[in-house]
Design an enzyme around this catalytic site. Structure first.
Site, PDB file in Angstrom:
ATOM      1  CG  ASP A   1      13.549  39.147  36.139  1.00  0.00           C
ATOM      2  OD1 ASP A   1      12.781  39.121  37.115  1.00  0.00           O
ATOM      3  OD2 ASP A   1      13.630  38.212  35.312  1.00  0.00           O
ATOM      4  CG  ASP A   2      10.322  41.685  40.461  1.00  0.00           C
ATOM      5  OD1 ASP A   2       9.782  42.794  40.400  1.00  0.00           O
ATOM      6  OD2 ASP A   2      10.003  40.805  41.282  1.00  0.00           O
TER       7      ASP A   2
ATOM      8  NE  ARG B   1       8.852  36.556  44.926  1.00  0.00           N
ATOM      9  CZ  ARG B   1       9.365  37.202  43.917  1.00  0.00           C
ATOM     10  NH1 ARG B   1       8.592  37.766  43.012  1.00  0.00           N
ATOM     11  NH2 ARG B   1      10.661  37.308  43.775  1.00  0.00           N
TER      12      ARG B   1
ATOM     13  CD1 TRP C   1       2.338  35.930  32.569  1.00  0.00           C
ATOM     14  CD2 TRP C   1       1.743  37.190  30.835  1.00  0.00           C
ATOM     15  NE1 TRP C   1       0.996  36.169  32.675  1.00  0.00           N
ATOM     16  CE2 TRP C   1       0.597  36.938  31.620  1.00  0.00           C
ATOM     17  CE3 TRP C   1       1.597  37.963  29.668  1.00  0.00           C
ATOM     18  CZ2 TRP C   1      -0.666  37.414  31.289  1.00  0.00           C
ATOM     19  CZ3 TRP C   1       0.336  38.435  29.341  1.00  0.00           C
ATOM     20  CH2 TRP C   1      -0.782  38.163  30.149  1.00  0.00           C
ATOM     21  CG  ASP C   2       7.624  35.458  37.276  1.00  0.00           C
ATOM     22  OD1 ASP C   2       7.223  34.284  37.412  1.00  0.00           O
ATOM     23  OD2 ASP C   2       8.636  35.898  37.853  1.00  0.00           O
ATOM     24  CG  MET C   3       0.989  33.307  37.745  1.00  0.00           C
ATOM     25  SD  MET C   3       0.672  31.905  38.793  1.00  0.00           S
ATOM     26  CE  MET C   3      -1.072  32.043  39.037  1.00  0.00           C
ATOM     27  CG  ASN C   4       6.861  35.008  41.054  1.00  0.00           C
ATOM     28  OD1 ASN C   4       7.516  33.989  40.872  1.00  0.00           O
ATOM     29  ND2 ASN C   4       7.102  36.133  40.424  1.00  0.00           N
TER      30      ASN C   4
ATOM     31  CB  CYS D   1       8.470  32.967  34.176  1.00  0.00           C
ATOM     32  SG  CYS D   1       9.434  32.776  35.681  1.00  0.00           S
TER      33      CYS D   1
ATOM     34  CG  ASP E   1      13.030  30.741  39.944  1.00  0.00           C
ATOM     35  OD1 ASP E   1      13.124  31.284  38.832  1.00  0.00           O
ATOM     36  OD2 ASP E   1      12.209  31.112  40.808  1.00  0.00           O
TER      37      ASP E   1
HETATM   38  C1  DGJ Z   1      10.504  34.334  39.741  1.00  0.00           C
HETATM   39  C2  DGJ Z   1      11.205  34.023  38.460  1.00  0.00           C
HETATM   40  O1  DGJ Z   1      11.252  32.657  38.247  1.00  0.00           O
HETATM   41  C3  DGJ Z   1      12.587  34.638  38.473  1.00  0.00           C
HETATM   42  O2  DGJ Z   1      13.269  34.299  37.304  1.00  0.00           O
HETATM   43  C4  DGJ Z   1      12.459  36.134  38.618  1.00  0.00           C
HETATM   44  O3  DGJ Z   1      11.840  36.657  37.478  1.00  0.00           O
HETATM   45  C5  DGJ Z   1      11.668  36.465  39.859  1.00  0.00           C
HETATM   46  N1  DGJ Z   1      10.418  35.774  39.900  1.00  0.00           N
HETATM   47  C6  DGJ Z   1      11.421  37.941  39.968  1.00  0.00           C
HETATM   48  O4  DGJ Z   1      10.612  38.276  41.007  1.00  0.00           O
END
Ligand code: DGJ
Length: 779
Positions: free
Chosen positions: A369-370, A446, A480-483, A529, A551
């Site tokens: 992961d990250d 974030r 493929w995340d997006m935070n 994600c 999460d």
């Molecule tokens: C948010 C995701 O939902 C988590 O599972 C993880 O991948 C973190 N980001 C990593 O920064």
């Protein structure tokens, strides 16, 4: 499947299950007649009566001919306009160059197209063969300008589903601006109704809420630039007596991942208007001469078999017509993701140990992961620098990938392609790549900014970086995340009068990038994600077959999250992991068996550090993985039934099941949150079995399991070793002590199991107990 009756001017779209009927009325308005169970034919006398209502304005046509008693406000329309006598919410508002805004489109022509048409730049449903669907294109036109709206309706041969979308085309000599354009509008005649919608927050996605439709307009929307944790682009119109298995349910899902707007409106005459489309707040789209604008698609499902009927219709449809076909029957691997096991603090050595343990336990895919790129040790740097972090990975990504592959496992990586950190090479070189409004401060979310994905140079930059990593590493999976959500939306690449387009252009850019990467690497499994389930919608599923559901991996919290999510998508689209206790989001300690019982009903995996578990926990996980693999087809391809809702009563009991197509086996999960004193007995009624068939019901997981091992034929030799006992929350490693006697395996007919049900006895003696019952046809 599509018939036009020239005499009555009706369009009848039908298959074996549903009918959708529209009519061109005497003034050329495309009006709605019927959407529901199949009608062999539609008789004209069923049409909606137009009656006089005071204070509705009279119809007038271009020649100033008027008709008393006939008003746009009194009829059921398919795509209502604005500022011309219908006071309900419009589907379309156009701002003309002179500032005027009357929007009044009338029928012009139609065309029937074999198969399902595509929508350029936007995700949409597809068919494998043109025999499986038919599309009706109805052209509406403005009486004075060369403006056209093409309404598209696709009916699918084997599903109670209609898809709709609309295209505005400007063939006049001047530009015109769209201020609002819905993907669909549907007027229904009066009936008592309720709406079910899915709202939430981070870690609490898709909570089912049911409410009566009242006078006025209620909007369920997101202005966040994504479909969001807060409001999923889904709603269902139901009758007050609709249950999981009975009653009318009309489901609506938007195939879109950006800001959206779904609404239900009840007018003074109890006419109901449903709409869904792109969020209109802040939206403008300038359409130059000879250009067009297409809305996202909407998927409508109709069922008279309650919410299970509606969601099964969605599930089967999405598996066959929206999620990429190459994943339809493809087994999803059991994965381990290192995020909750290490967060950013991993070393190559620690990762190797995690890979070793995962491989010993039978796990098939290792996901890093990250934290593997740039110089990323925390969330405040390196997004946009998609090259390996050598200090953390001395042998590079390739070294790690080779190590994982040498164990016979697949290798996956995390990316967050749409973001940029201020502390990154990318930002130092291209500060203008970040979405921002000139002269104004940029908000952090974030510790990061959002890339301006409306720009093709930005898309290209990220695309080439990702391709380099994929080629170099030989990836099998990408998360493929997006935070964060969008703010200060503006793009320096567009002029002032197109800034209202940027939120949608952002989404078009993301889709373009997703489409480029996923089509170049069709063998890679993609999981979307967004801080968990913050972008779980049909737009994403058209590119990526699974989404990290939340999460929040606490088994108890997941009951509601997965139950709510199951209204819209099949279980194999929902990422679901067993994580450590105390749970990192809720602090709750639940038994390992209970965590698995819930996570089995999703794209299954683990998210913890196996090396930190006791030997007995490791051995239990090995058994879980073996058990899951033995039943993988049932878990990943079965038909899902919700049996007991965590949103009803006191929410203490949840039950659901997956049943195979031939109805010869079913895996039922029952979860009791708290043990209570003097608890009443519970009866569980199953669904989806054959009435006349005889079944054996055996508890195979959780407290009270009797004869808990599976037979050799059932589970193979590994299964024999399975002591599917209630396991440790953390250090107690408890067994079944306290259970007076075990659940007795028994035989009964499908009719008995569905109509009479069986008692959940003996009652469980602890909190947070998930149990599985395997139901197998024996004759
Ligand atoms: C948010 C995701 O939902 C988590 O599972 C993880 O991948 C973190 N980001 C990593 O920064």
């Amino acid at each position: 499947m599509i018939h036009y009756n020239d005499k009555n001017k009706t369009f009848h779209l039908q298959n074996d299950q549903i009918s959708y009927v529209m009519k061109v009325d005497e003034y050329g308005v495309l009006s709605h007649c019927y959407f529901g169970s199949r009608l062999p034919r539609y008789s004209n006398y069923l049409s909606y009566p137009v009656i006089h209502r005071d204070f509705e304005v009279d119809f007038v046509d271009q020649n100033q001919k008027t008709k008393r008693d006939w008003s746009l406000g009194n009829i059921l329309q398919e795509f209502p306009g604005y500022n011309h006598g219908d006071y309900r919410h419009p589907a379309l508002i156009l701002r003309q160059m002179d500032g005027s805004s009357v929007t009044d489109f009338r029928y012009q022509s139609y065309e029937i197209i074999k198969g399902a048409s595509s929508i350029e730049g936007l995700p949409h449903a597809y068919v494998d063969s043109s025999e499986l669907a038919e599309t009706l294109k109805v052209r509406l036109g403005d009486p004075i300008h060369s403006w056209f709206v093409d309404l598209y309706y696709t009916v699918f041969r084997n599903h109670p589903i209609i898809t709709r979308w609309a295209v505005f085309r400007n063939e006049s000599a001047e530009p015109v601006t769209i201020e609002r354009m819905a993907s669909f509008s549907l007027d229904l005649s009066p009936r008592p109704s309720e709406i079910i919608q899915l709202n939430g927050a981070w870690g609490r996605e898709r909570m089912l809420e049911r409410e009566a439709v009242h006078r006025g307009r209620k909007v369920y929307d997101s202005k966040r630039g994504t479909s969001s944790h807060q409001q999923t682009p889904f709603m269902a119109l139901v009758s007050p007596n609709t249950t999981e298995n009975q009653g009318v349910a009309l489901g609506v899902q938007l195939v879109y991942s950006g800001s959206h707007e779904l609404s239900v409106e009840q007018d003074p005459y109890q006419q109901i208007r449903l709409q869904a489309g792109i969020q209109s707040t802040g939206f403008h789209w300038k359409v130059e001469p000879d250009q067009e604008f297409a809305t996202p698609q909407v998927v409508l499902a109709y069922s008279e078999d309650g919410l299970n009927g509606m969601s099964q219709a969605f599930h089967h449809f999405l598996k066959n017509h929206l999620i990429p076909a190459r994943f339809r029957d493809k087994e999803r691997p059991v994965l381990i993701n290192n995020w909750e096991g290490t967060y950013f603090a991993f070393t190559e050595e620690r990762l190797h140990a995690m890979v070793d343990s995962a491989s010993d336990l039978g796990v098939e895919l290792f996901v890093l992961d990250d934290g593997w790129f740039g110089k990323r040790d925390w969330d405040d740097s390196s997004l946009g620098d998609w090259f390996e972090y050598k200090t953390k990975l001395p042998h590079g990504l390739k070294g790690l990938a080779d190590y994982v592959h040498s164990k016979g496992m697949q290798f996956g990586l995390w990316f967050e392609p749409e973001m940029i950190s201020e502390d990154s090479e990318l930002y130092r070189q291209h500060p203008d790549f970040a979405l921002h409004t000139p002269g104004r401060a940029k908000s952090y979310g974030r510790n990061q900014y959002v890339l301006d994905m409306s720009r093709s140079d930005v898309q290209d930059h990220i695309y080439h970086q990702m391709v380099a990593v994929i080629e170099h590493t030989g990836l099998n999976y990408i998360k493929w995340d997006m935070n964060r959500h969008l703010s200060e939306v503006y793009s320096s690449a567009f002029p002032y009068d197109q800034q209202g387009e940027i939120a949608h252009r952002y989404m078009l850019g993301v889709y373009a990038l997703m489409s480029r990467i996923t089509s170049r690497y069709p063998e890679i499994l993609f999981e979307s994600c967004s801080g968990g389930g913050g972008r779980f919608d049909l737009g994403i599923l058209a590119y990526m077959p699974q989404v990290w559901t939340s999460d929040n991996s606490d088994a108890v919290a997941r009951l509601k999250i997965q139950y709510g999510t199951s209204l819209m998508v099949p279980t194999n689209a929902m990422g679901a992991h067993v994580s450590a206790v105390p749970n990192h989001q809720t602090g709750r300690k639940t038994p390992l068996a209970s965590r698995a019982a819930v996570a089995f009903y999703g794209a299954f995996g683990y998210e913890l550090d196996f090396t930190k578990l006791t030997k007995s926990e490791q051995s239990e996980i090995k058994d879980q993985v073996a058990f899951y693999k033995n039943h993988r087809t049932l878990f990943q391809q079965g038909t899902f039934h919700r049996l007991l809702s965590p949103f009803e009563d006191d929410g203490n009991l949840t039950a659901w099941s997956l049943t195979n197509d031939s109805q010869t086996e079913s895996m039922v999960m029952v979860f009791q949150v708290l043990r209570k004193a003097s608890q009443p007995l519970q009866v569980l009624k199953l669904e989806g079995l054959k009435s006349e068939c005889q079944y054996r019901v055996t508890q195979v997981l959780g407290e009270g399991a009797w004869g808990a091992t599976l037979s050799k034929e059932e589970g193979g030799p590994e299964a024999e070793a399975m002591s599917l006992t209630d396991s440790a929350c953390d250090d107690s490693n408890s067994n079944n002590s306290g259970v007076e006697s075990g659940f007795q395996s028994f035989e009964a007919s499908g009719a008995e199991l569905m109509k009479a049900g069986f008692y959940l006895y003996p009652q469980v003696t602890k909190d947070f107990v998930g149990r599985l019952f395997y139901v197998e046809a024996i004759k």
